[in-house]
Write a protein that holds these residues in place. Structure first.
Motif, mmCIF file in Angstrom:
data_model
loop_
_atom_site.group_PDB
_atom_site.id
_atom_site.type_symbol
_atom_site.label_atom_id
_atom_site.label_comp_id
_atom_site.label_asym_id
_atom_site.label_seq_id
_atom_site.Cartn_x
_atom_site.Cartn_y
_atom_site.Cartn_z
ATOM 1 N N SER A 1 0.858 -1.180 0.000
ATOM 2 C CA SER A 1 0.000 0.000 0.000
ATOM 3 C C SER A 1 0.894 1.229 0.000
ATOM 4 O O SER A 1 2.088 1.141 0.296
ATOM 5 N N VAL A 2 0.305 2.375 -0.308
ATOM 6 C CA VAL A 2 1.062 3.623 -0.314
ATOM 7 C C VAL A 2 0.729 4.422 0.937
ATOM 8 O O VAL A 2 -0.429 4.766 1.179
ATOM 9 N N LEU A 3 1.746 4.677 1.738
ATOM 10 C CA LEU A 3 1.600 5.544 2.903
ATOM 11 C C LEU A 3 2.145 6.917 2.549
ATOM 12 O O LEU A 3 3.108 7.036 1.778
ATOM 13 N N LYS A 4 1.557 7.940 3.121
ATOM 14 C CA LYS A 4 1.975 9.298 2.771
ATOM 15 C C LYS A 4 2.220 10.111 4.025
ATOM 16 O O LYS A 4 1.371 10.203 4.911
ATOM 17 N N ALA A 5 3.410 10.711 4.097
ATOM 18 C CA ALA A 5 3.774 11.610 5.188
ATOM 19 C C ALA A 5 4.226 12.918 4.557
ATOM 20 O O ALA A 5 5.314 13.017 4.004
ATOM 21 N N GLY A 6 3.362 13.926 4.581
ATOM 22 C CA GLY A 6 3.664 15.178 3.892
ATOM 23 C C GLY A 6 3.649 14.943 2.401
ATOM 24 O O GLY A 6 2.680 14.433 1.845
ATOM 25 N N ASP A 7 4.745 15.300 1.731
ATOM 26 C CA ASP A 7 4.831 15.083 0.293
ATOM 27 C C ASP A 7 5.614 13.822 -0.057
ATOM 28 O O ASP A 7 5.928 13.577 -1.214
ATOM 29 N N LYS A 8 5.931 12.996 0.959
ATOM 30 C CA LYS A 8 6.713 11.779 0.729
ATOM 31 C C LYS A 8 5.817 10.550 0.789
ATOM 32 O O LYS A 8 4.903 10.463 1.603
#
Length: 253
Positions: A134-141
């Motif tokens: 899955s894709v996790l997102k922290a800010g723009d990363k």
């Protein structure tokens, strides 16, 4: 004889093998945190010594074979309470017979380690095809994330495969049963202790894709051709909780 207690690491186990040969024969070798006191034997804690461990490792390679060292290590990754005894017996026999060790398939010492090594290899190969990211997102990363609950301690055996597949994307594979993770970036990887609460949440796009995947999974199925027994053979039930197609609740987190 004395029971040897160690820290649970491969280097620690090899240190125990060193003392088994150069000091006192070990009655049993056991991780210290799992040891149950035996009133009939003394116990001794063996402090991991990387130099002694390397001497044992090199001796196995030279006097038996590199393949036997690899097989012993694979067996060590098994979730098997008697693995230390099995591997020690295998190594002791190997030092007696040399490079012919793995030809002695009829010997119990060889068969037990061979069986554990096969279980490890089979589970690692299964997760190479079964693991969902899955894709996790922290800010723009963004980071690719997969969660597993393998029966055996196979996490590091996935490192080379997935670091080669995702050379341009950072990824994290979390072993939820052992509290550690495999981190990969730019073709490199390493394992370290980890807690799931340290993770950022799913992006909205990831939630949407998961809903679509679950819908597709259920709509495309032909009820009259369902074969639960076959499905369980290829995808054991114990792995289902980490598969998004079986976990409708997870996308709502």
């Amino acid at each position: 004889m004395t029971d040897y207690l160690y820290d649970g690491s491969w280097q620690g186990f090899l240190t125990c093998v060193y003392y088994h040969y150069y000091e006192e024969k070990a009655a049993e070798i056991c991780p210290e945190i799992k040891y149950q006191t035996n009133l009939l034997r003394q116990a001794k804690t063996i402090v991991t010594d990387t130099e002694k461990a390397e001497r044992v490792s090199s001796a196995i390679e030279r006097k038996i074979s590199p393949y036997s060292l690899t097989r012993a290590y694979a067996a060590f990754l098994a979730d098997e309470p008697d693995k230390e005894r099995f591997i020690l017996d295998y190594i002791v026999l190997g030092f007696r017979v040399g490079g012919h060790l793995d030809d002695l398939r009829g010997r119990e010492e060889v068969f037990r380690v061979q069986k554990l090594a096969k279980q490890i290899s089979r589970e690692a190969e299964r997760f190479q095809g079964l693991l969902r990211f899955s894709v996790l997102k922290a800010g723009d990363k963004e980071i690719l994330y997969g969660k597993i609950h393998p029966r055996h301690n196979i996490l590091e055996l996935l490192g080379e495969n997935f670091s080669d597949r995702f050379r341009s994307e950072p990824f994290l594979i979390y072993d939820g049963g052992r509290g550690k993770a495999l981190f990969g970036w730019g073709g490199n990887w390493e394992t370290a202790p980890f807690e799931e609460k340290q993770l950022p949440g799913f992006s909205q796009e990831e939630r949407d894709y998961r809903r679509l995947w679950q819908r597709y999974f259920h709509v495309i199925a032909i009820k009259e051709r369902e074969n639960p027994r076959c499905q369980k053979n290829f995808m054991p039930v114990r792995y289902w909780k980490d598969l998004p197609e079986f976990s409708a609740k997870e996308v709502m987190k």
